[in-house]
Design a protein around this motif. Structure first.
Motif, PDB file in Angstrom:
ATOM      1  N   GLN A 172       0.827  -1.369   0.045  1.00  0.00           N
ATOM      2  CA  GLN A 172      -0.038  -0.039   0.087  1.00  0.00           C
ATOM      3  C   GLN A 172       0.699   1.306   0.006  1.00  0.00           C
ATOM      4  N   LEU A 224       3.643   1.623  -1.290  1.00  0.00           N
ATOM      5  CA  LEU A 224       4.426   1.988  -2.547  1.00  0.00           C
ATOM      6  C   LEU A 224       3.387   2.406  -3.514  1.00  0.00           C
ATOM      7  N   THR A 225       2.176   1.918  -3.473  1.00  0.00           N
ATOM      8  CA  THR A 225       1.087   2.256  -4.500  1.00  0.00           C
ATOM      9  C   THR A 225       0.930   3.783  -4.391  1.00  0.00           C
ATOM     10  N   LEU A 226       0.779   4.120  -2.991  1.00  0.00           N
ATOM     11  CA  LEU A 226       0.529   5.397  -2.561  1.00  0.00           C
ATOM     12  C   LEU A 226       1.572   6.418  -3.038  1.00  0.00           C
ATOM     13  N   ALA A 247       3.624   6.219  -5.693  1.00  0.00           N
ATOM     14  CA  ALA A 247       3.297   6.111  -6.842  1.00  0.00           C
ATOM     15  C   ALA A 247       2.268   6.965  -7.629  1.00  0.00           C
ATOM     16  N   MET A 248       1.175   6.950  -6.880  1.00  0.00           N
ATOM     17  CA  MET A 248       0.077   7.772  -7.082  1.00  0.00           C
ATOM     18  C   MET A 248       0.388   9.020  -6.903  1.00  0.00           C
ATOM     19  N   LEU A 296       9.959   6.359  -3.205  1.00  0.00           N
ATOM     20  CA  LEU A 296       9.333   5.014  -3.648  1.00  0.00           C
ATOM     21  C   LEU A 296      10.493   4.336  -4.176  1.00  0.00           C
ATOM     22  N   PRO A 345       0.963   2.104 -10.786  1.00  0.00           N
ATOM     23  CA  PRO A 345       0.986   1.931  -9.324  1.00  0.00           C
ATOM     24  C   PRO A 345       0.951   0.408  -8.867  1.00  0.00           C
ATOM     25  N   PHE A 346       0.430  -0.433 -10.000  1.00  0.00           N
ATOM     26  CA  PHE A 346       0.285  -1.757  -9.436  1.00  0.00           C
ATOM     27  C   PHE A 346       1.558  -2.588  -9.744  1.00  0.00           C
ATOM     28  N   CYS A 347       2.349  -1.936 -10.775  1.00  0.00           N
ATOM     29  CA  CYS A 347       3.341  -2.903 -11.078  1.00  0.00           C
ATOM     30  C   CYS A 347       4.793  -2.145 -11.026  1.00  0.00           C
ATOM     31  N   LEU A 348       4.688  -0.723 -10.460  1.00  0.00           N
ATOM     32  CA  LEU A 348       5.890   0.122 -10.297  1.00  0.00           C
ATOM     33  C   LEU A 348       6.563   0.314 -11.617  1.00  0.00           C
TER      34      LEU A 348
END
Length: 100
Positions: A1, A3-5, A7-8, A33, A77-80
């Motif tokens: 979570q 990392l996704t945040l 990236a977003m 990130l 966000p899902f794979c970076l």
């Protein structure tokens, strides 16, 4: 979570372009990130767009040259994975997509 945040948040600041500081914030969130990815998971910072082959400087603020997407960077966000935004748009709009 986390990392996704990150990236977003990087993408939000990279793409909104309301003020000149936005690309500074985008670079800051990408630095955070990739620091986490490097320290925890040993993942290297990507230096090339996998779609266009162009050089990426993810840890530096993007130098926006015009209103087009040629210099923008997008981190999925899902794979970076990181891409030039223009290359990602071209790939997404292609009638037949190749794998990345």
């Amino acid at each position: 979570q986390e990392l996704t945040l990150l990236a977003m948040l990087a993408n939000l600041h990279e793409h909104r372009r309301i003020n000149s500081g936005d690309t500074q914030y985008a670079a800051f969130y990408r630095q955070q990130l990739y620091y986490v990815l490097t320290q925890r998971y040993g993942k290297a910072v990507p230096h090339m767009c996998r779609l266009s082959g162009e050089h990426l400087q993810l840890l530096q603020p993007t130098q926006l040259k015009s209103a087009d997407l040629a210099t923008e960077v997008t981190v999925l966000p899902f794979c970076l994975c990181a891409f030039r935004t223009a290359a990602l748009h071209r790939w997404m709009s292609a009638p037949v997509r190749t794998s990345v």
